[in-house]
Design an enzyme around this catalytic site. Structure first.
Site, PDB file in Angstrom:
ATOM      1  N   HIS A  70       9.438 -11.559   7.524  1.00 33.48           N
ATOM      2  CA  HIS A  70      10.233 -12.791   7.560  1.00 33.48           C
ATOM      3  C   HIS A  70      10.789 -13.177   6.184  1.00 33.48           C
ATOM      4  CE1 HIS A  70       6.288 -14.818   6.554  1.00 33.48           C
ATOM      5  NE2 HIS A  70       7.095 -15.578   5.827  1.00 33.48           N
ATOM      6  N   ASP A  73       4.915  -8.423  11.234  1.00 33.12           N
ATOM      7  CA  ASP A  73       5.487  -9.221  10.145  1.00 33.12           C
ATOM      8  C   ASP A  73       5.309  -8.521   8.793  1.00 33.12           C
ATOM      9  OD1 ASP A  73       6.880 -11.242   8.953  1.00 33.12           O
ATOM     10  OD2 ASP A  73       5.239 -12.701   8.963  1.00 33.12           O
ATOM     11  N   SER A 123       4.364 -16.169   0.740  1.00 27.20           N
ATOM     12  CA  SER A 123       4.492 -15.174   1.802  1.00 27.20           C
ATOM     13  C   SER A 123       4.781 -13.791   1.236  1.00 27.20           C
ATOM     14  CB  SER A 123       5.607 -15.566   2.766  1.00 27.20           C
ATOM     15  OG  SER A 123       5.227 -16.654   3.555  1.00 27.20           O
TER      16      SER A 123
END
Length: 287
Positions: A139, A169, A249
């Protein structure tokens, strides 16, 4: 990149686990004792005796296991900046649809509204090979038209997304290393060796603050994607109370020995101290 919101409570960054023989994080007292002894020995080795001041006296180094772990993995952690073009579909703020507003201004603003806009994002990642491969979250680089990778020493490179796995992911990015010299590589650990209560360290670039380090523990293991709030994913997560924020992230979750054991991915937006990381063993399967 600030992770996308999933549902009202999860930001892409239950039931209690009971220790039982055969579970992924059960260890016997003898095994625990041996590991604690090994860990203590490694920590003692890191506490070198260094000169104090010009007086010639010596004192123990103040370095902790956190310092040693960050020194081992930190240089390989990178900031990832992305750019992508987003279609605005010609829509404006609902205010401009108000009849009274249109009475005074007509439809000119709607006609001249920009049809596209440039969206920038930021995340983290870490280098896994000297030829320039790095791992991050899918993402973070989703639909990116431009990817820029910046190392902690300030070197900056254009990145190319070589592959993504949306269900896990995970994404692999390649940077051009010609003329770059040696690149730092993050040592990888074994996430299956983690136990609840183990120390872990989150390293990354939250909210634009480069090279940020936070400390916590493993709060739980094998949190299903459904429990976390992203049922479309196909993996279980490490839960930690190490502070994880937007921009973290794709950055590494590191054990006390400076080995990457997870990839920071998501947080619970309606709580504090609840973050989730993808086990590094899953990433090894696709890289």
């Amino acid at each position: 990149a600030a992770p996308a919101a999933r549902g009202p409570h999860l930001v892409l960054v239950g039931t209690a686990n009971v220790k039982a023989p055969g579970s992924p994080w059960f260890r016997s007292r003898e095994e625990k004792g041996k590991e604690q002894g090994d860990g203590a020995a490694r920590q003692r080795q890191s506490r070198a005796i260094v000169p104090a001041a010009p007086g010639g006296a010596v004192r123990p180094s103040s370095s902790s296991f956190v310092t040693s772990a960050v020194q081992a993995v930190g240089p390989a952690v990178v900031r990832i900046d992305t750019e992508r073009t987003v279609s605005s579909s010609g829509t404006l703020d609902p205010l401009f649809e108000d009849p009274m507003f249109k009475k005074f201004f007509g439809d000119d603003l709607q006609k001249h509204a920009p049809k596209e806009r440039l969206e920038r994002g930021q995340g983290s990642g870490f280098i896994i090979s000297r030829d320039g491969l790095l791992v991050t979250n899918a993402h973070v680089v989703a639909d990116a038209e431009k990817v820029t990778v910046t190392l902690t020493d300030g070197r900056s490179y254009t990145g190319v997304v070589k592959g993504t796995d949306e269900l896990l992911d995970l994404a692999v990015v390649k940077i051009d290393t010609r003329g770059a010299g040696d690149l730092p590589v993050a040592p990888l650990g074994v996430s299956n060796n983690l136990s609840v209560g183990d120390w872990v360290i989150a390293v990354g670039n939250p909210v634009g603050l480069d090279n940020t380090v936070t400390l916590g523990i493993v709060s739980s293991l094998n949190r299903s994607a459904a429990e976390v709030g992203i049922p479309e994913k196909r993996l279980n997560f490490i839960q930690t109370d190490a502070a994880i924020n937007p921009g973290n992230s794709g950055g590494p979750l590191v054990n006390e020995f400076g080995e990457v054991v997870g990839i920071n991915t998501a947080i619970r937006a309606n709580a504090e101290g609840i973050g989730f990381a993808i086990p590094i063993d899953r990433a090894k399967d696709i890289t």
